[in-house]
Design a protein around this motif. Structure first.
Motif, PDB file in Angstrom:
ATOM      1  N   ILE A   2       0.912  -1.187  -0.141  1.00  0.00           N
ATOM      2  CA  ILE A   2       0.131  -0.069  -0.003  1.00  0.00           C
ATOM      3  C   ILE A   2       0.764   1.338   0.069  1.00  0.00           C
ATOM      4  O   ILE A   2       0.737   2.107  -0.792  1.00  0.00           O
ATOM      5  CB  ILE A   2      -1.040  -0.154   1.019  1.00  0.00           C
ATOM      6  N   ASP A   3       2.019   1.340   0.678  1.00  0.00           N
ATOM      7  CA  ASP A   3       3.017   2.381   0.789  1.00  0.00           C
ATOM      8  C   ASP A   3       3.510   2.390  -0.528  1.00  0.00           C
ATOM      9  O   ASP A   3       3.497   3.694  -1.261  1.00  0.00           O
ATOM     10  CB  ASP A   3       4.020   2.065   1.880  1.00  0.00           C
TER      11      ASP A   3
ATOM     12  N   ALA B 248       1.044   4.105  -3.190  1.00  0.00           N
ATOM     13  CA  ALA B 248       0.105   5.240  -2.783  1.00  0.00           C
ATOM     14  C   ALA B 248       0.653   6.295  -3.854  1.00  0.00           C
ATOM     15  O   ALA B 248       0.069   7.252  -3.804  1.00  0.00           O
ATOM     16  CB  ALA B 248       0.688   5.709  -1.235  1.00  0.00           C
ATOM     17  N   ARG B 249       1.894   6.046  -4.444  1.00  0.00           N
ATOM     18  CA  ARG B 249       2.281   7.176  -5.101  1.00  0.00           C
ATOM     19  C   ARG B 249       1.452   7.432  -6.229  1.00  0.00           C
ATOM     20  O   ARG B 249       1.747   8.520  -7.166  1.00  0.00           O
ATOM     21  CB  ARG B 249       3.916   6.828  -5.795  1.00  0.00           C
TER      22      ARG B 249
ATOM     23  N   THR C 203      -4.183   9.963  -2.233  1.00  0.00           N
ATOM     24  CA  THR C 203      -3.525   9.898  -0.817  1.00  0.00           C
ATOM     25  C   THR C 203      -3.460   8.333  -0.709  1.00  0.00           C
ATOM     26  O   THR C 203      -4.058   7.571  -1.399  1.00  0.00           O
ATOM     27  CB  THR C 203      -4.551  10.309   0.034  1.00  0.00           C
ATOM     28  N   ARG C 204      -2.643   8.096   0.492  1.00  0.00           N
ATOM     29  CA  ARG C 204      -2.528   6.807   0.746  1.00  0.00           C
ATOM     30  C   ARG C 204      -3.918   6.100   0.969  1.00  0.00           C
ATOM     31  O   ARG C 204      -4.106   4.674   0.978  1.00  0.00           O
ATOM     32  CB  ARG C 204      -1.685   6.532   2.071  1.00  0.00           C
ATOM     33  N   ASP C 205      -4.921   6.708   1.842  1.00  0.00           N
ATOM     34  CA  ASP C 205      -6.285   6.332   1.846  1.00  0.00           C
ATOM     35  C   ASP C 205      -7.211   5.724   0.836  1.00  0.00           C
ATOM     36  O   ASP C 205      -7.865   5.005   0.985  1.00  0.00           O
ATOM     37  CB  ASP C 205      -7.077   7.307   2.755  1.00  0.00           C
TER      38      ASP C 205
END
Ligand code: F6R
Length: 241
Positions: free
Chosen positions: A162-163, A166-167, A171-173
């Motif tokens: 997920i990290d 995220a790019r 947003t990461r969410d």
């Protein structure tokens, strides 16, 4: 395992593109297993160039993609269906009716996954499976686990995945927490496997996958058992070998 050392990302893409082009040339009705993410984008650009130059014909090629995010429609700009159209399918003469990706919106995940494996089998398997690899050694979205899962299945994405992804999202969410992925059988049944990797953040996973034990905690390590697996990687990704 065959390891091809490339100078940089452009060289990885050129070499990988040439390998896929040779499969399409030798077998114009081949079945290609395809990947998304940043690693294969350059490879797809090489294939598009070859098509534009009249060197390649995709009209009889069929494809099966590795994975799709749960909950994203095929028109969502971060879905893998959208990625494949914008990065390859819309730019070559492939019949998109022959391009297969699990549906992220299915209301029957078990049937969707079972049918995907039946589809791969009904196509006679894949002639070449293209792979990227996560920094944690995942292939497709087969995340590090206690066991290898053979069939297409729904997976909870690792926090590190997920990290890493995220790019691509606002947003990461916004990154989906689950995905449908081809399993280890779907990948290993391919007649040829081609893994592309570049950059320092892949170096540890390459080292573990190539020189470590075969271990589901490093999913790519299973590729040591494939009879025709080629890794094309740049100097940075190979720096720990
Ligand atoms: C994509 C896929 C993933 C990616 C991996 C590497 O279809 O199956 O395994 O190949 O997450 O992603 P990038 O290339 O963005 O580093």
């Amino acid at each position: 395992m065959r390891i091809i050392r490339a100078k940089d990302y452009a060289d990885v893409s050129r070499k990988a593109g040439n390998i896929i082009a040779s499969v399409v040339t030798l077998k114009p009705d081949c079945v290609l297993g395809l990947a998304t993410g940043s690693s294969p984008i350059g490879t797809y650009q090489v294939l598009i160039k070859k098509y534009e130059n009249g060197e390649l014909d995709f009209s009889r090629v069929k494809t099966v993609n590795l994975d799709e995010y749960v909950g994203l429609s095929k028109d969502h700009d971060q879905s893998y269906a959208y990625f494949m159209r914008t990065n390859l399918f819309d730019h070559v003469n492939i019949d998109q009716a022959n391009c297969n990706i699990p549906s992220g919106l299915t209301d029957d995940p078990e049937a969707e996954c079972g049918n995907y494996d039946k589809l791969i089998a009904s196509l006679g398997g894949t002639d070449l499976q293209l792979l990227g690899m996560g920094p944690n050694g995942h292939i497709g979205f087969n995340e590090p686990d206690e066991v290898f899962t053979p069939g297409t299945h729904c997976v909870k994405l690792a926090d590190s995945t997920i990290d890493a992804n995220a790019r691509f999202f606002a947003t990461r969410d916004d990154v989906p927490r689950q995905a449908y992925t081809m399993g280890i059988w779907g990948i290993m049944q391919a007649k040829k496997v081609l893994l592309v990797a570049n950059g320092k953040n892949k170096a540890e996973a390459i080292r573990a996958a190539v020189t470590g034990p075969i271990d589901p905690r490093v999913p790519a390590s299973i590729l040591q058992l494939h009879p025709d697996c080629t890794i094309v990687a740049d100097e940075e990704a190979l720096s720990l070998l």
